[in-house]
Each structure stands twice: as structure tokens, then as C-alpha cells.
Design a protein around this motif. Sequence first.
Motif, PDB file in Angstrom:
ATOM      1  N   MET A   1       8.225  10.797  -1.088  1.00  0.00           N
ATOM      2  CA  MET A   1       6.396   9.713  -1.196  1.00  0.00           C
ATOM      3  C   MET A   1       6.287  10.479   0.109  1.00  0.00           C
ATOM      4  SD  MET A   1       5.762   5.412   0.228  1.00  0.00           S
ATOM      5  CE  MET A   1       5.910   5.312  -2.222  1.00  0.00           C
ATOM      6  N   ARG A   2       5.140  10.956   0.185  1.00  0.00           N
ATOM      7  CA  ARG A   2       4.264  11.572   1.069  1.00  0.00           C
ATOM      8  C   ARG A   2       4.375  10.053   2.972  1.00  0.00           C
ATOM      9  NH1 ARG A   2      -0.655  11.392   3.201  1.00  0.00           N
ATOM     10  NH2 ARG A   2      -1.609  10.598   1.316  1.00  0.00           N
ATOM     11  N   ARG A   3       5.066  10.475   4.008  1.00  0.00           N
ATOM     12  CA  ARG A   3       4.640   9.533   5.084  1.00  0.00           C
ATOM     13  C   ARG A   3       2.836  10.308   5.559  1.00  0.00           C
ATOM     14  NH1 ARG A   3       7.714   5.791   7.149  1.00  0.00           N
ATOM     15  NH2 ARG A   3      10.342   5.575   5.361  1.00  0.00           N
ATOM     16  N   THR A   9      -1.933   5.152   9.065  1.00  0.00           N
ATOM     17  CA  THR A   9      -1.727   4.863   8.277  1.00  0.00           C
ATOM     18  C   THR A   9      -1.813   3.513   7.364  1.00  0.00           C
ATOM     19  OG1 THR A   9       0.405   2.460   9.378  1.00  0.00           O
ATOM     20  CG2 THR A   9       0.749   4.947   8.966  1.00  0.00           C
ATOM     21  N   TYR A  18       3.234   3.984   6.536  1.00  0.00           N
ATOM     22  CA  TYR A  18       2.952   4.728   5.503  1.00  0.00           C
ATOM     23  C   TYR A  18       1.241   4.596   5.343  1.00  0.00           C
ATOM     24  CZ  TYR A  18       7.620   4.778   3.383  1.00  0.00           C
ATOM     25  OH  TYR A  18       9.075   4.877   2.609  1.00  0.00           O
ATOM     26  N   ASP A  22      -0.349   5.783   0.302  1.00  0.00           N
ATOM     27  CA  ASP A  22       1.365   5.192  -0.056  1.00  0.00           C
ATOM     28  C   ASP A  22       1.899   3.549  -0.453  1.00  0.00           C
ATOM     29  OD1 ASP A  22       2.232   8.453   0.676  1.00  0.00           O
ATOM     30  OD2 ASP A  22       2.328   8.015   2.695  1.00  0.00           O
ATOM     31  N   VAL A  23       0.731   3.121   0.530  1.00  0.00           N
ATOM     32  CA  VAL A  23       1.137   1.508  -0.275  1.00  0.00           C
ATOM     33  C   VAL A  23       0.707   0.931  -1.567  1.00  0.00           C
ATOM     34  CG1 VAL A  23       0.131  -0.384   0.816  1.00  0.00           C
ATOM     35  CG2 VAL A  23       1.142   0.731   3.245  1.00  0.00           C
ATOM     36  N   LEU A  48       8.657  -0.483   1.429  1.00  0.00           N
ATOM     37  CA  LEU A  48       8.464   0.826   1.450  1.00  0.00           C
ATOM     38  C   LEU A  48       8.924   0.591   3.341  1.00  0.00           C
ATOM     39  CD1 LEU A  48       4.696  -0.400   1.214  1.00  0.00           C
ATOM     40  CD2 LEU A  48       5.574   1.401   1.260  1.00  0.00           C
TER      41      LEU A  48
END
Length: 204
Positions: A1-3, A9, A18, A22-23, A48
Motif C-alpha cells: 500500500m502506498r504511503r 494524509t 496514510y 490509502d485510507v 492501517l
Amino acid sequence: MRRGRASETGVGRGRPGYAREDVLLAAVDAFNAAGYEATSMGALAVRLGVTKSALYHHVSSKEELLREALDRALSALGGVIDDVRSLEGSDMERLRLLVRGTTLALCAEAPYVTLLLRLRGNSEVERSAMDRRREYTRIVAGLVAGAQADGDLRADVDPATVGRLLFGMVNSLVEWYRPDGELSAEELAALTGKMAFGGLVPRS
């Protein structure tokens, strides 16, 4: 998963976190795996690797994530339908383009469309999304009826049934399509059209 960077975020201010994308994807993956009702905000926070309070600081509820995810799926499919309806040409031409376009949209947004297709209608958000899905099917049925009237499709089949079957074929891709599979999205879209309008039996 991409940070994502903490400033982007949405989760975990002051430390690595994130991005909103991503969330949302983590929530969709959880909803698809365990079911929307069975997935709590606490479970999402654990998934997460953040605290539940950090998650609530930027997301008001799992319903907010569900609504955003469903809007993404419906916008992808609805955008294809809007584009097709605005095109000049016969209903048969529009129908072919719609099958191709919805196949590509599903491939591009597979997790989100999967969630849309698994709704049970247990909340207002879900029921609203399901109503929009039904409206899309009615539009397809209208194109089928138009193609039948033009003599481009056989007239001895019910347009609404054909619309459901066409969407059913495209929607089944969520069960097995993989971006890294043997067929690209473009190849799959071409094959779907051939199956829908040409069938498997060779013409004599």
C-alpha cells in the motif's frame, strides 16, 4: 500500500500516516473481505496501524467511507453511460461502446465496483447506490430496445433481461479479473464485446 506524507494524509498528524486514497482503499478492501456491517472503525484503525482517535480526526464514520467508495464506482460507470448517450450514432453503436467502456471502468475501479455489487441495501447510502445501479440498467435496456427497433438486434428477447445479462457479464469480472493477468483491460474489453454481440458459434 502506498504511503503518503503526513501533511497529505489525513491520518496520523505529526507522524507518518496514510493518504486519503490509502485510507479509502483499505476500507474498501476490508468491506469486501469481511462485509460492511462487520467492519468497525476500530478494525480499520488496526488495519492501517493508527489509533482509532487519529482515524476519527479525519473520517467521521465508516459510512462516510462507504459513501465515498460507492460514489467512485458509480461515477466511473455513470461517466461511461453519460458519454455514450451524448454520442451521435445508432443505439447499437452506443451499446457496443457502453459494453466496452463499462468493462474498462470496472477494470480500473475493480475494488470499488466489487463493493457496489455486494451491497445488501441495509442503509440509506446502500439503497441510494442500488437505485442508481438500477437506473443504469434501465438505460441499457432502452438502448437494447432502440437497437431492436432498428433491426440491429433480434427482437424476440426482452430488453430489460438483455440489459441485466450484459451488465451481469461485465460485472462478473470482479470475481476473477486481475490487473497482472494474461489479458490487459483493453484486450478484455474487446473480448467482452465479441462475446456479447458475436457469441461463440462461428458464422456459416
